[in-house]
Design an enzyme around this catalytic site. Structure first.
Site, PDB file in Angstrom:
ATOM      1  N   SER A 236     -25.985  94.782  63.164  1.00  0.00           N
ATOM      2  CA  SER A 236     -25.697  95.368  62.295  1.00  0.00           C
ATOM      3  C   SER A 236     -26.259  95.252  61.113  1.00  0.00           C
ATOM      4  O   SER A 236     -25.872  95.212  60.081  1.00  0.00           O
ATOM      5  CB  SER A 236     -23.976  94.998  62.382  1.00  0.00           C
ATOM      6  OG  SER A 236     -23.502  94.066  62.598  1.00  0.00           O
TER       7      SER A 236
ATOM      8  N   LYS B 125     -18.397 105.190  62.514  1.00  0.00           N
ATOM      9  CA  LYS B 125     -19.388 105.116  62.212  1.00  0.00           C
ATOM     10  C   LYS B 125     -20.282 106.260  62.108  1.00  0.00           C
ATOM     11  O   LYS B 125     -19.475 107.341  61.473  1.00  0.00           O
ATOM     12  CB  LYS B 125     -19.702 103.960  63.148  1.00  0.00           C
ATOM     13  CG  LYS B 125     -19.287 102.710  62.390  1.00  0.00           C
ATOM     14  CD  LYS B 125     -20.396 101.260  62.194  1.00  0.00           C
ATOM     15  CE  LYS B 125     -19.331 100.012  61.940  1.00  0.00           C
ATOM     16  NZ  LYS B 125     -18.786  98.682  62.683  1.00  0.00           N
TER      17      LYS B 125
ATOM     18  N   HIS C  34     -23.627 100.920  66.628  1.00  0.00           N
ATOM     19  CA  HIS C  34     -24.629 101.160  65.597  1.00  0.00           C
ATOM     20  C   HIS C  34     -25.875 102.080  66.021  1.00  0.00           C
ATOM     21  O   HIS C  34     -26.277 102.065  65.620  1.00  0.00           O
ATOM     22  CB  HIS C  34     -24.998 100.103  64.785  1.00  0.00           C
ATOM     23  CG  HIS C  34     -24.291  99.957  63.244  1.00  0.00           C
ATOM     24  ND1 HIS C  34     -23.691 100.169  62.509  1.00  0.00           N
ATOM     25  CD2 HIS C  34     -23.398  98.065  63.442  1.00  0.00           C
ATOM     26  CE1 HIS C  34     -23.058  99.734  61.652  1.00  0.00           C
ATOM     27  NE2 HIS C  34     -22.482  98.194  62.156  1.00  0.00           N
TER      28      HIS C  34
HETATM   29  C1  LIG Z   1     -18.109  98.418  62.839  1.00  0.00           C
HETATM   30  C2  LIG Z   1     -17.913  97.193  63.754  1.00  0.00           C
HETATM   31  C3  LIG Z   1     -17.250  97.208  64.889  1.00  0.00           C
HETATM   32  C4  LIG Z   1     -15.614  98.242  65.284  1.00  0.00           C
HETATM   33  O1  LIG Z   1     -15.203  99.002  64.378  1.00  0.00           O
HETATM   34  P1  LIG Z   1     -13.897  99.694  64.111  1.00  0.00           P
HETATM   35  O2  LIG Z   1     -14.015 101.040  64.455  1.00  0.00           O
HETATM   36  O3  LIG Z   1     -14.181  99.970  63.063  1.00  0.00           O
HETATM   37  O4  LIG Z   1     -12.641  98.531  64.202  1.00  0.00           O
HETATM   38  C5  LIG Z   1     -17.240  96.919  66.405  1.00  0.00           C
HETATM   39  N1  LIG Z   1     -19.061  96.314  66.583  1.00  0.00           N
HETATM   40  C6  LIG Z   1     -19.104  96.084  65.962  1.00  0.00           C
HETATM   41  C7  LIG Z   1     -20.953  96.241  66.361  1.00  0.00           C
HETATM   42  C8  LIG Z   1     -19.298  96.844  64.608  1.00  0.00           C
HETATM   43  O5  LIG Z   1     -20.269  97.021  63.091  1.00  0.00           O
END
Ligand SMILES: *Cc1c(COP(=O)(O)O)cnc(C)c1O
Length: 399
Positions: free
Chosen positions: A188, A247, A216
């Protein structure tokens, strides 16, 4: 009684160290150009990769489901909170990901906590849990680390995407009764892709369980956004595929995709599934619509990649260091922490939102401004942003 007085000391300390954070507020919709803290900016900070957060089909699905079935699920999923729409989403996800089964959690962070703890527990032989080993890429996301902390397993770390180092760790721990390797699919803060094909080969050799956090990669890599496992064509080989609906899918939720045995086991053992209320039906309906849009409108996916390439090339041409990015996540690496924060602040004043990221989120000396380009940015917006990056970069002597 001093009680919570220490909070004041903590907050004063954050202010002194310049890390005191005021959460930014968006007025109106999450669009590529939006109003943040009262200023109009080109938004290069959201994970809304495909623009689905404001897609009319998702909005309609959410409204209609809410009209039909109400705003809440009323209970945790295993008691009485599982409605037909939740089951439909689980099934739709399994088909999309080409796996036997999928199970949705309220968020990605809940899915990570649930699956890691469950897979590294042993109800029939509690004593064995302490002998298990979980092996993590050093740059894995905080929610993976949280999940690992909930287990009694021993922890090992391998150097970022370094297969020689992973092989070394596996060799050291090979006698453990259960070994699990966990990696982000797309990292990320750097936007690089984990070599799942090579990780799979090593895992097979040592009998280790494979898990990817594809927060991601979902909607970004693979056919029409099927994710990193699809990108490497590891269907049926990779054990645990965790994804988020929060996301690129524009909505909210996390899920685990894998075998039928895996999801059935999670129904019995994953604590965030057992003890947290199910999504509102509208959320499940919007997620289903998102999965349909991914296959109905592949041009969004293509546009995201075209935009991302255009922006990355622009930054490189200007002379910025974009690290090892291979995806729409593009860091502009500055190095010095104060300078990175100042760069971000100046960009904001010029009408561009890219967040400054410093230690401990990234290693010391690699402070950066992180950008994410989406399918819905226009060329005009991207050119505007590149102009401002160049202007501020020159003023600050970064380029
Ligand atoms: C954003 C993210 C999460 C968490 O996901 P949410 O649905 O927002 O709780 C988990 N792992 C990674 C790598 C992320 O970037």
């Amino acid at each position: 009684m001093p009680g919570l007085d220490f909070l004041q000391d903590e907050l004063d300390d954050y202010r002194k160290r310049g890390i005191y954070n005021k959460v930014k507020v968006v007025s109106g919709e999450q669009l590529p150009t939006c109003i943040v803290d009262g200023r109009k900016v080109v938004n290069l900070s959201s994970n809304n990769y495909l623009g689905l957060a404001t897609h009319p089909k998702l909005k309609k699905a959410m409204i209609e489901a809410t009209e039909k079935w109400g705003v809440g699920a009323g209970a945790v999923r295993p008691i009485i909170g599982t409605m037909e729409i939740h089951v439909e989403l689980d099934k739709k996800l399994a088909a999309f990901k080409k796996v036997e089964s999928a199970l949705v959690f309220v968020a990605g962070i809940a899915a990570n906590r649930g699956v890691i703890q469950a897979v590294l527990s042993n109800q029939r032989n509690k004593d064995e849990e302490g002998q298990y080993v979980v092996i993590s890429d050093e740059l894995n996301h905080a929610s993976i680390i949280d999940g690992v902390r909930l287990t009694k397993a021993k922890r090992a770390i391998y150097k970022h995407c370094d297969m020689t180092d992973l092989a070394r760790v596996l060799e050291e721990v090979k006698s453990a009764p259960r070994i699990m390797i966990i990696t982000d699919g797309v990292f990320s803060m750097d936007g690089d892709i984990a070599p799942l094909d090579k990780i799979y080969e090593l895992a097979k050799k040592y009998g280790a369980i494979t898990m990817v956090d594809d927060a991601h990669g979902e909607g970004v890599l693979g056919k029409n956004g099927r994710g990193t496992v699809d990108h490497f064509n590891l269907h049926g080989k990779w054990d645990i595929d965790m994804g988020t609906l929060s996301k690129a899918l524009g909505c909210l939720g996390g899920y685990i995709a894998g075998s039928k045995n895996l999801t059935e086991y999670l129904i019995h053992q994953a604590r965030p599934f057992l003890f947290s209320t199910a999504h509102p039906p509208g959320v499940a309906a919007a997620c289903i619509a998102a999965l349909e849009v991914l296959d109905e409108e592949p041009e969004r996916h293509k546009q995201m990649w075209d935009n991302s390439q255009f922006f990355k090339e622009g930054l490189t041409k200007i002379g910025f260091n974009t690290g090892r990015s291979q995806t729409p996540i593009t860091p502009i690496i500055i190095g010095d922490e104060a300078k990175a924060m100042e760069f971000s602040r100046k960009l904001y004043e010029e009408g561009v939102l890219g967040v400054g990221i410093i230690f401990p989120t990234v290693a010391r000396g690699t402070a950066r401004v992180r950008t994410i380009v989406t399918a819905t940015h226009t060329r005009k917006e991207l050119e505007f942003a590149l102009d401002k990056f160049e202007k501020v970069g020159k003023i600050m002597g970064i380029i």
